[in-house]
Enzyme design. Structure first.
Site, short mmCIF file in Angstrom:
data_model
loop_
_atom_site.label_atom_id
_atom_site.label_comp_id
_atom_site.label_asym_id
_atom_site.label_seq_id
_atom_site.Cartn_x
_atom_site.Cartn_y
_atom_site.Cartn_z
N GLY A 82 0.84 -1.19 0.00
CA GLY A 82 0.00 0.00 0.00
C GLY A 82 0.87 1.24 0.00
N LYS A 84 1.66 4.88 1.77
CA LYS A 84 1.54 5.14 3.21
C LYS A 84 1.85 6.57 3.65
N ASN A 99 -4.91 2.48 -5.25
CA ASN A 99 -3.88 1.51 -4.86
C ASN A 99 -4.30 0.69 -3.64
N SER A 124 -3.62 0.54 10.93
CA SER A 124 -2.82 1.60 11.54
C SER A 124 -3.59 2.23 12.68
N TYR A 148 -5.51 8.67 3.65
CA TYR A 148 -4.75 7.45 3.98
C TYR A 148 -5.49 6.66 5.06
N LYS A 152 -7.63 2.87 5.18
CA LYS A 152 -7.48 1.79 6.18
C LYS A 152 -8.84 1.43 6.76
N PHE A 177 1.22 1.06 15.74
CA PHE A 177 1.46 2.42 16.23
C PHE A 177 2.65 2.99 15.42
N ASN A 178 3.76 3.35 16.00
CA ASN A 178 4.81 4.01 15.19
C ASN A 178 6.02 3.09 15.04
N LEU A 199 9.48 10.97 12.01
CA LEU A 199 10.47 11.52 12.93
C LEU A 199 11.80 10.74 12.95
N PHE A 217 7.96 19.86 15.48
CA PHE A 217 6.66 20.46 15.13
C PHE A 217 5.83 20.75 16.37
N GLY A 293 -2.82 18.67 11.41
CA GLY A 293 -3.33 17.30 11.55
C GLY A 293 -2.70 16.50 12.67
P1 NAD Z 1 6.69 0.33 2.59
O1 NAD Z 1 6.33 1.37 1.59
O2 NAD Z 1 8.09 0.21 3.01
O3 NAD Z 1 6.20 -1.10 2.08
C1 NAD Z 1 5.05 -1.26 1.27
C2 NAD Z 1 5.46 -2.14 0.10
O4 NAD Z 1 4.31 -2.33 -0.72
C3 NAD Z 1 6.54 -1.51 -0.78
O5 NAD Z 1 7.58 -2.45 -0.98
C4 NAD Z 1 5.82 -1.19 -2.10
O6 NAD Z 1 6.68 -1.36 -3.20
C5 NAD Z 1 4.69 -2.21 -2.08
N1 NAD Z 1 3.48 -1.81 -2.82
C6 NAD Z 1 2.81 -0.65 -2.75
N2 NAD Z 1 1.74 -0.69 -3.56
C7 NAD Z 1 1.73 -1.91 -4.15
C8 NAD Z 1 0.88 -2.55 -5.09
N3 NAD Z 1 -0.18 -1.93 -5.61
N4 NAD Z 1 1.17 -3.81 -5.47
C9 NAD Z 1 2.25 -4.46 -4.97
N5 NAD Z 1 3.10 -3.90 -4.09
C10 NAD Z 1 2.83 -2.64 -3.68
O7 NAD Z 1 5.72 0.58 3.85
P2 NAD Z 1 5.77 -0.09 5.28
O8 NAD Z 1 6.16 0.96 6.25
O9 NAD Z 1 6.49 -1.37 5.24
O10 NAD Z 1 4.21 -0.35 5.50
C11 NAD Z 1 3.61 -1.59 5.23
C12 NAD Z 1 2.13 -1.48 5.56
O11 NAD Z 1 1.97 -1.09 6.92
C13 NAD Z 1 1.40 -0.43 4.73
O12 NAD Z 1 0.12 -0.94 4.40
C14 NAD Z 1 1.27 0.73 5.67
O13 NAD Z 1 0.13 1.52 5.39
C15 NAD Z 1 1.13 0.03 7.01
N6 NAD Z 1 1.53 0.86 8.15
C16 NAD Z 1 2.80 1.41 8.16
C17 NAD Z 1 3.17 2.23 9.23
C18 NAD Z 1 4.52 2.90 9.25
O14 NAD Z 1 4.68 3.88 9.96
N7 NAD Z 1 5.52 2.40 8.51
C19 NAD Z 1 2.28 2.44 10.29
C20 NAD Z 1 1.03 1.84 10.25
C21 NAD Z 1 0.67 1.05 9.17
C1 WQD Z 2 5.93 11.61 15.23
C2 WQD Z 2 6.08 12.86 16.09
C3 WQD Z 2 5.45 14.88 14.94
C4 WQD Z 2 8.73 14.73 12.01
C5 WQD Z 2 2.55 8.86 11.02
C6 WQD Z 2 1.26 8.63 10.30
C7 WQD Z 2 0.57 7.42 10.85
C8 WQD Z 2 1.49 6.20 10.84
C9 WQD Z 2 2.82 6.50 11.44
C10 WQD Z 2 1.02 4.85 8.95
C11 WQD Z 2 4.91 13.83 15.93
C12 WQD Z 2 6.92 14.89 15.28
C13 WQD Z 2 7.85 14.46 13.05
C14 WQD Z 2 9.57 15.85 12.11
C15 WQD Z 2 8.64 16.34 14.28
N1 WQD Z 2 1.72 5.72 9.54
N2 WQD Z 2 7.81 15.25 14.17
N3 WQD Z 2 9.49 16.63 13.25
O1 WQD Z 2 2.56 11.53 12.77
O2 WQD Z 2 2.62 9.87 14.68
O3 WQD Z 2 2.29 9.06 12.40
O4 WQD Z 2 3.38 7.69 10.88
O5 WQD Z 2 -0.01 4.34 9.29
O6 WQD Z 2 -0.57 7.21 10.08
O7 WQD Z 2 0.44 9.78 10.46
O8 WQD Z 2 4.51 9.92 13.03
O9 WQD Z 2 6.93 10.08 12.75
O10 WQD Z 2 5.47 11.64 11.42
O11 WQD Z 2 5.68 11.98 13.89
O12 WQD Z 2 8.60 17.07 15.27
O13 WQD Z 2 10.34 16.17 11.20
O14 WQD Z 2 7.24 13.57 15.66
O15 WQD Z 2 4.87 16.14 15.09
O16 WQD Z 2 4.70 14.43 17.18
P1 WQD Z 2 2.94 10.21 13.26
P2 WQD Z 2 5.71 10.89 12.67
#
Ligand code: NAD
Ligand code: WQD
Length: 337
Positions: A82, A84, A99, A124, A148, A152, A177-178, A199, A217, A293
């Site tokens: 996906g 992200k 996507n 997420s 986004y 989800k 979470f993060n 971050l 931020f 946001g």
């Molecule tokens: P990432 O971008 O590193 O990995 C996603 C992978 O999916 C990539 O390798 C990309 O090439 C592939 N991809 C995207 N669209 C595709 C498609 N249409 N067909 C086939 N492959 C495709 O991201 P990640 O951080 O590993 O995240 C994985 C999942 O976890 C995502 O669904 C994301 O939304 C979710 N998630 C991530 C976070 C985070 O902070 N990293 C937090 C919560 C949820």
């Molecule tokens: C963390 C903290 C910022 C960058 C995001 C997505 C969420 C999930 C995880 C996928 C916050 C602060 C950040 C910087 C900063 N992804 N910050 N300076 O916002 O909790 O979550 O990633 O599902 O959906 O929204 O994570 O790492 O962006 O921020 O001060 O340059 O760091 O304000 O307090 P966030 P983040």
């Protein structure tokens, strides 16, 4: 088990692949490489000593996906694939729905056509929107606040309908979470293109001298030091949570939404200090305006995961920072992705 990982070449998928391979599962990685590179396959072999089949394909290619599921006798799918980036989803909502939501529909069609009914979905904590109380448990109302997050939520709702449609579906929506950190080898990790949105990779690039300073931020939130608080979880803990989820689903039909977090929140400034300690490098920062946001604090109630999965996050903030730094250094020396 034979497990197909969509998005298995990405950040969380590749770390989960290591854990599953080392637990004896046979994997197929299915990814269109839109946010990853082929080199991940080599790194996985280097780490595990095992060769993993990789299919370069899009999840929206239902036919290719169906063939992959059938040919490899897949028992379960973990759906990581996906887009992200929250900010990008506001600018390009259609790309995100196409996507992410269309991708999930295509996957369900493919699974249905070959009668595979075990699915783990990467959801997420963003589905909770602005917290009405903390820590966030799975019964907290959901209200996503950007495209986004709405993708989800749409997918989670769709999976709820699917699970209702037949009693033998086994579906887990894991609300991460993060995720931060990297595999201890420093060979795989998070390698964002361009300016990092998150971050931890930003701090790592400042420590490495790749960027001049971190913009913090907002320092006027109602938190101990005024900066935002989040539940950072080591990606290897997260990966182990997926292995635990596969074990849980084998005993537990139906739909399950489960938080994967530590339950512990850290502020931005605590993250900066922890990274300085782990890296021995100075991380200059400047306080700037709040990011649109953002909310002040988000952290999980991890109780359900510990009850259902017999899993909890074990690694410390020091581990998260030290492994990120190891990956950052090896990445700079050209060893990695
Ligand atoms: P990432 O971008 O590193 O990995 C996603 C992978 O999916 C990539 O390798 C990309 O090439 C592939 N991809 C995207 N669209 C595709 C498609 N249409 N067909 C086939 N492959 C495709 O991201 P990640 O951080 O590993 O995240 C994985 C999942 O976890 C995502 O669904 C994301 O939304 C979710 N998630 C991530 C976070 C985070 O902070 N990293 C937090 C919560 C949820
Ligand atoms: C963390 C903290 C910022 C960058 C995001 C997505 C969420 C999930 C995880 C996928 C916050 C602060 C950040 C910087 C900063 N992804 N910050 N300076 O916002 O909790 O979550 O990633 O599902 O959906 O929204 O994570 O790492 O962006 O921020 O001060 O340059 O760091 O304000 O307090 P966030 P983040």
């Amino acid at each position: 088990m034979n497990v197909l990982l969509t998005g298995g070449m990405g950040y969380i998928g590749s770390h989960t692949a290591v854990v599953l391979l080392q637990s004896g599962h046979r994997l197929v990685l299915y990814d269109n490489l839109s946010n990853s590179t082929y080199k991940v396959v080599e790194k996985l072999t280097q780490i595990t000593g095992l060769h993993t089949p990789f299919i370069n394909g899009d999840v929206r290619n239902t036919q290719l996906l169906t063939e992959a599921l059938a040919t490899h006798h897949i028992d379960a799918v973990i759906h990581f694939a996906g887009l992200k980036a929250v900010g990008e989803s506001v600018e390009k909502p259609v790309d995100y729905y196409a996507n992410n939501v269309q991708g999930a529909i295509s996957l369900l069609e493919a699974m249905q056509s070959v009668d595979i009914k075990t699915l783990v979905f990467s959801s997420s904590a963003t589905v909770y929107g602005e917290p009405q109380y903390l820590p966030l448990d799975e019964n907290h109302p959901t209200r996503a606040i950007n495209p986004y997050g709405r993708c989800k939520l749409h997918i989670e709702e769709m999976l709820g309908d699917v699970a209702e449609s037949a009693p033998d579906w086994r579906i887990a929506c894991l609300r991460y979470f993060n995720p931060v950190g990297a595999h201890e080898s420093g060979l795989i990790g998070e390698n964002p293109d361009g300016v990092p949105n998150n971050l931890m990779p930003y701090i790592a690039q400042v420590a490495a001298g790749k960027r001049a300073e971190l913009s913090v931020f907002g320092a006027d939130y109602p938190t101990a030091d005024g900066t935002g608080v989040r539940d950072y979880i080591h990606v290897m803990d997260l990966a182990e949570g997926h292995a635990a989820t596969l074990r849980f689903l084998s005993q537990s039909p139906g739909l399950h939404a489960i938080n994967l977090g530590t339950g512990q929140g850290y502020s931005v400034l605590e993250m900066v200090r922890a990274f300085e300690k782990a890296s021995g490098c100075h991380v200059p920062y400047r306080i700037v305006a709040r990011r649109a946001g953002d909310v002040s604090a988000v952290y999980a109630n991890p109780h359900k995961a510990s009850e259902c999965l017999s899993w909890r996050a074990l690694r410390s903030l020091d581990d998260m920072c030290a492994s990120t730094w190891r990956f950052q250094r090896s990445e700079r020396s050209g060893m990695t992705l």
